[in-house]
Design a protein around this motif. Structure first.
Motif, PDB file in Angstrom:
ATOM      1  N   LYS A 179       0.812  -1.223   0.000  1.00  0.00           N
ATOM      2  CA  LYS A 179       0.000   0.000   0.000  1.00  0.00           C
ATOM      3  C   LYS A 179       0.843   1.269   0.000  1.00  0.00           C
ATOM      4  CE  LYS A 179      -3.860  -2.062   2.564  1.00  0.00           C
ATOM      5  NZ  LYS A 179      -4.530  -2.115   3.887  1.00  0.00           N
ATOM      6  N   GLY A 180       2.131   1.076   0.058  1.00  0.00           N
ATOM      7  CA  GLY A 180       3.003   2.235   0.040  1.00  0.00           C
ATOM      8  C   GLY A 180       3.112   2.956   1.356  1.00  0.00           C
ATOM      9  N   LEU A 181       2.683   2.297   2.424  1.00  0.00           N
ATOM     10  CA  LEU A 181       2.755   2.951   3.731  1.00  0.00           C
ATOM     11  C   LEU A 181       4.205   3.087   4.199  1.00  0.00           C
ATOM     12  CD1 LEU A 181      -0.226   1.166   5.523  1.00  0.00           C
ATOM     13  CD2 LEU A 181      -0.197   3.432   4.455  1.00  0.00           C
ATOM     14  N   LEU A 182       4.943   2.035   3.971  1.00  0.00           N
ATOM     15  CA  LEU A 182       6.350   2.033   4.381  1.00  0.00           C
ATOM     16  C   LEU A 182       7.161   1.270   3.338  1.00  0.00           C
ATOM     17  CD1 LEU A 182       6.211   1.150   8.204  1.00  0.00           C
ATOM     18  CD2 LEU A 182       6.880   3.338   7.213  1.00  0.00           C
ATOM     19  N   PRO A 183       8.383   1.709   3.113  1.00  0.00           N
ATOM     20  CA  PRO A 183       9.248   0.967   2.200  1.00  0.00           C
ATOM     21  C   PRO A 183       9.959  -0.180   2.895  1.00  0.00           C
ATOM     22  CG  PRO A 183      10.351   2.953   2.886  1.00  0.00           C
ATOM     23  CD  PRO A 183       9.015   2.957   3.575  1.00  0.00           C
ATOM     24  N   ARG A 184       9.212  -0.903   3.686  1.00  0.00           N
ATOM     25  CA  ARG A 184       9.771  -2.015   4.438  1.00  0.00           C
ATOM     26  C   ARG A 184       9.086  -3.310   4.025  1.00  0.00           C
ATOM     27  NH1 ARG A 184      14.102  -0.944   8.180  1.00  0.00           N
ATOM     28  NH2 ARG A 184      13.929   1.216   8.810  1.00  0.00           N
ATOM     29  N   THR A 185       9.821  -4.375   4.111  1.00  0.00           N
ATOM     30  CA  THR A 185       9.207  -5.665   3.809  1.00  0.00           C
ATOM     31  C   THR A 185       8.249  -6.051   4.932  1.00  0.00           C
ATOM     32  OG1 THR A 185      10.903  -6.941   4.972  1.00  0.00           O
ATOM     33  CG2 THR A 185      11.320  -6.405   2.662  1.00  0.00           C
ATOM     34  N   GLY A 186       7.352  -6.916   4.594  1.00  0.00           N
ATOM     35  CA  GLY A 186       6.431  -7.399   5.610  1.00  0.00           C
ATOM     36  C   GLY A 186       7.155  -8.073   6.754  1.00  0.00           C
ATOM     37  N   LYS A 187       8.180  -8.774   6.403  1.00  0.00           N
ATOM     38  CA  LYS A 187       8.949  -9.441   7.453  1.00  0.00           C
ATOM     39  C   LYS A 187       9.543  -8.430   8.408  1.00  0.00           C
ATOM     40  CE  LYS A 187      11.686 -12.831   6.383  1.00  0.00           C
ATOM     41  NZ  LYS A 187      12.643 -13.728   5.708  1.00  0.00           N
ATOM     42  N   SER A 188      10.074  -7.391   7.845  1.00  0.00           N
ATOM     43  CA  SER A 188      10.699  -6.379   8.676  1.00  0.00           C
ATOM     44  C   SER A 188       9.667  -5.706   9.576  1.00  0.00           C
ATOM     45  CB  SER A 188      11.388  -5.334   7.790  1.00  0.00           C
ATOM     46  OG  SER A 188      12.031  -4.351   8.577  1.00  0.00           O
ATOM     47  N   CYS A 189       8.494  -5.455   9.017  1.00  0.00           N
ATOM     48  CA  CYS A 189       7.438  -4.821   9.807  1.00  0.00           C
ATOM     49  C   CYS A 189       7.009  -5.733  10.952  1.00  0.00           C
ATOM     50  CB  CYS A 189       6.244  -4.500   8.923  1.00  0.00           C
ATOM     51  SG  CYS A 189       6.569  -3.226   7.683  1.00  0.00           S
ATOM     52  N   ARG A 190       6.822  -6.962  10.624  1.00  0.00           N
ATOM     53  CA  ARG A 190       6.399  -7.888  11.664  1.00  0.00           C
ATOM     54  C   ARG A 190       7.441  -7.968  12.777  1.00  0.00           C
ATOM     55  NH1 ARG A 190       8.378 -12.516  12.579  1.00  0.00           N
ATOM     56  NH2 ARG A 190       7.358 -13.803  14.146  1.00  0.00           N
ATOM     57  N   LEU A 191       8.685  -8.060  12.361  1.00  0.00           N
ATOM     58  CA  LEU A 191       9.752  -8.170  13.351  1.00  0.00           C
ATOM     59  C   LEU A 191       9.800  -6.935  14.247  1.00  0.00           C
ATOM     60  CD1 LEU A 191      11.814 -10.429  13.743  1.00  0.00           C
ATOM     61  CD2 LEU A 191      13.481  -8.978  12.617  1.00  0.00           C
ATOM     62  N   ARG A 192       9.623  -5.793  13.633  1.00  0.00           N
ATOM     63  CA  ARG A 192       9.652  -4.564  14.414  1.00  0.00           C
ATOM     64  C   ARG A 192       8.515  -4.542  15.431  1.00  0.00           C
ATOM     65  NH1 ARG A 192      13.050  -0.797  16.378  1.00  0.00           N
ATOM     66  NH2 ARG A 192      11.942   1.118  16.843  1.00  0.00           N
ATOM     67  N   TRP A 193       7.375  -4.979  14.992  1.00  0.00           N
ATOM     68  CA  TRP A 193       6.229  -5.002  15.904  1.00  0.00           C
ATOM     69  C   TRP A 193       6.468  -5.994  17.043  1.00  0.00           C
ATOM     70  CZ3 TRP A 193       1.917  -3.146  17.851  1.00  0.00           C
ATOM     71  CH2 TRP A 193       1.049  -4.010  18.508  1.00  0.00           C
ATOM     72  N   VAL A 194       6.873  -7.165  16.646  1.00  0.00           N
ATOM     73  CA  VAL A 194       7.021  -8.224  17.656  1.00  0.00           C
ATOM     74  C   VAL A 194       8.105  -7.861  18.666  1.00  0.00           C
ATOM     75  CG1 VAL A 194       7.815 -10.588  17.988  1.00  0.00           C
ATOM     76  CG2 VAL A 194       6.127 -10.079  16.239  1.00  0.00           C
ATOM     77  N   ASN A 195       9.183  -7.314  18.186  1.00  0.00           N
ATOM     78  CA  ASN A 195      10.326  -7.121  19.070  1.00  0.00           C
ATOM     79  C   ASN A 195      10.365  -5.778  19.781  1.00  0.00           C
ATOM     80  OD1 ASN A 195      11.408  -9.654  18.574  1.00  0.00           O
ATOM     81  ND2 ASN A 195      12.619  -8.938  16.841  1.00  0.00           N
ATOM     82  N   LYS A 196       9.700  -4.784  19.210  1.00  0.00           N
ATOM     83  CA  LYS A 196       9.849  -3.469  19.822  1.00  0.00           C
ATOM     84  C   LYS A 196       8.541  -2.741  20.098  1.00  0.00           C
ATOM     85  CE  LYS A 196      13.029  -1.753  20.772  1.00  0.00           C
ATOM     86  NZ  LYS A 196      13.756  -1.871  22.070  1.00  0.00           N
ATOM     87  N   LEU A 197       7.558  -2.931  19.272  1.00  0.00           N
ATOM     88  CA  LEU A 197       6.366  -2.100  19.392  1.00  0.00           C
ATOM     89  C   LEU A 197       5.219  -2.781  20.120  1.00  0.00           C
ATOM     90  CD1 LEU A 197       6.371  -0.464  15.841  1.00  0.00           C
ATOM     91  CD2 LEU A 197       7.409   0.363  17.972  1.00  0.00           C
ATOM     92  N   ARG A 198       5.294  -4.051  20.236  1.00  0.00           N
ATOM     93  CA  ARG A 198       4.250  -4.768  20.934  1.00  0.00           C
ATOM     94  C   ARG A 198       4.073  -4.202  22.337  1.00  0.00           C
ATOM     95  NH1 ARG A 198       4.687 -10.931  22.046  1.00  0.00           N
ATOM     96  NH2 ARG A 198       6.803 -10.259  22.412  1.00  0.00           N
ATOM     97  N   PRO A 199       2.848  -4.165  22.833  1.00  0.00           N
ATOM     98  CA  PRO A 199       2.656  -3.670  24.201  1.00  0.00           C
ATOM     99  C   PRO A 199       3.264  -4.612  25.228  1.00  0.00           C
ATOM    100  CG  PRO A 199       0.558  -3.810  22.996  1.00  0.00           C
ATOM    101  CD  PRO A 199       1.583  -4.503  22.162  1.00  0.00           C
ATOM    102  N   ASN A 200       3.562  -4.027  26.355  1.00  0.00           N
ATOM    103  CA  ASN A 200       3.993  -4.795  27.533  1.00  0.00           C
ATOM    104  C   ASN A 200       5.336  -5.481  27.367  1.00  0.00           C
ATOM    105  OD1 ASN A 200       1.491  -4.145  28.736  1.00  0.00           O
ATOM    106  ND2 ASN A 200       0.538  -5.878  27.692  1.00  0.00           N
ATOM    107  N   LEU A 201       6.131  -4.959  26.483  1.00  0.00           N
ATOM    108  CA  LEU A 201       7.472  -5.537  26.364  1.00  0.00           C
ATOM    109  C   LEU A 201       8.383  -4.975  27.453  1.00  0.00           C
ATOM    110  CD1 LEU A 201       8.091  -5.441  22.519  1.00  0.00           C
ATOM    111  CD2 LEU A 201       7.593  -7.422  23.941  1.00  0.00           C
TER     112      LEU A 201
END
Length: 333
Positions: free
Chosen positions: A54-76
């Motif tokens: 969708k052009g939201l970010l020039p990042r791969t899906g894998k990279s987005c998922r990893l970022r969410w899982v490792n840094k942006l997820r709540p309660n980390l």
DNA sequence: AAAGTACTCAACCGCTCTGAA
DNA sequence: CTTCAGAGCGGTTGAGTACTT
């Protein structure tokens, strides 16, 4: 430690395989994080690839998922070192599951598979270094760090390692798993399968001696576990724990450890009497924290052995057997 | 104080798994 | 049944920082 936010990374961007678009790599900016968070708010933690399409970010899906899982997820628990209890859980679960970091992470609230993996990797490096390094001279000399406790006790670790190595060494001669009494006496850890990963397992079996103490395992933390399957399987109860004490004594080969040496260890005189006691926080390797006497322990049998004597034993380890059949119901507990 | 070493952590890569077409 | 794409996972890398000498 305090890392410089957005520190220099080794990669920045590249053309993707399809040719055209630039795929951004490297550290995430706050703006990117916000875009990703917005995506998750509206779509949930899924459809990662659509972020790029969708052009939201020039990042791969894998990279987005990893970022969410490792840094942006709540309660980390970002930037928070592993507690002694967490360390113990990791050690025990690694002994049982192997390097199933995502699965192990489901038992640790606020921890990601990456956290667990990094923790274990660091620990393994330290182990390897200690095994290869000459034994530090046993003395009553204070730590060189100006009275500050080291991040881990080198002396205790070294002693621990050589104890574990002795177990390993005996096993290599006897060809019977690890010939390790403790291994066979720890049903909830399934140490009968200990040879699955000989090096790690041998040590884990040893470390799990501490794990004879009850674990307070956590269920999957927030429903956003990095492995949904693992999250589903995460038990809400501790291991099926045998009554204490679990063992007669861990795997000290008599060939290498005489009774006097064993008595010199913190375990024998200080840990055993408390096996009926409530859980006690014991950092891995860190008997010195719970048992101050260990720093002043007399020399034990291993101190007189050449530091590399176990290297050959490690090299001679048999190949790991095929993994045990997985339970049909997917529940190891 | 400087240099070397160890440690931590974020992020990438490649592989496997899974489900849809 | 096969193929393909997306998701997930484990291994690895390398920069930055902390610690030690």
């Amino acid at each position: 430690m305090a890392r410089a936010p957005g520190g220099v990374r080794r990669r920045s961007a590249r053309r993707d395989a399809a040719g055209g678009e630039v795929v951004r790599k490297g550290p995430w900016t706050a703006e990117e994080d916000e875009v990703l968070l917005q995506h998750v708010r509206t779509h949930g933690p899924k459809d990662w690839s659509s972020i790029r399409s969708k052009g939201l970010l020039p990042r791969t899906g894998k990279s987005c998922r990893l970022r969410w899982v490792n840094k942006l997820r709540p309660n980390l628990k970002s930037g928070c070192k592993f507690s002694a209890e967490e360390e113990r859980v990791v050690i025990e679960l690694q002994a049982q599951f192997g390097n199933k970091w995502a699965r192990i992470a489901t038992y640790l609230q606020g921890r990601t598979d990456n956290d667990v993996k990094n923790f274990w990797s660091t620990r393994q490096k330290r182990l390897a270094r200690l095994l290869r390094a000459p034994l530090p001279a046993r003395s009553n000399k204070q730590s060189s760090s100006k009275g500050k406790a080291p991040s881990s006790s080198l002396e205790s670790e070294t002693a621990t390692f050589h104890q574990g190595s002795a177990c390993l060494d005996q096993a290599s001669f006897e060809g019977n798993s690890f010939g390790c009494q403790y291994c066979e006496a720890a049903p909830f850890m399934e140490y009968q399968n200990v040879a699955r990963a000989p090096y790690d397992q041998a040590f884990s079996g040893f470390f799990a001696f501490e794990g004879a103490l009850p674990l307070q395992l956590l269920p999957a933390a927030d429903g956003e576990a990095s492995s949904s399957n693992a999250a589903q399987m995460a038990p809400t109860l501790p291991f099926d724990q045998p009554p204490y004490p679990l063992i007669d004594f861990p795997c000290w080969p008599e060939r290498y450890v005489d009774a006097g040496a064993i008595n010199g260890l913190a375990y024998s005189q200080e840990l055993l009497p408390m096996v009926q006691s409530p859980p006690m926080m014991m950092p891995f390797f860190g008997m010195e924290c719970a048992h101050g006497a260990v720093k002043d322990e007399p020399r034990n049998a291993f101190d007189d052995l050449p530091p590399n004597m176990f290297d050959d034993a490690l090299d001679q380890l048999p190949p790991p057997p095929p993994p045990p059949p997985s339970p049909s119901n997917g529940d190891e507990f």
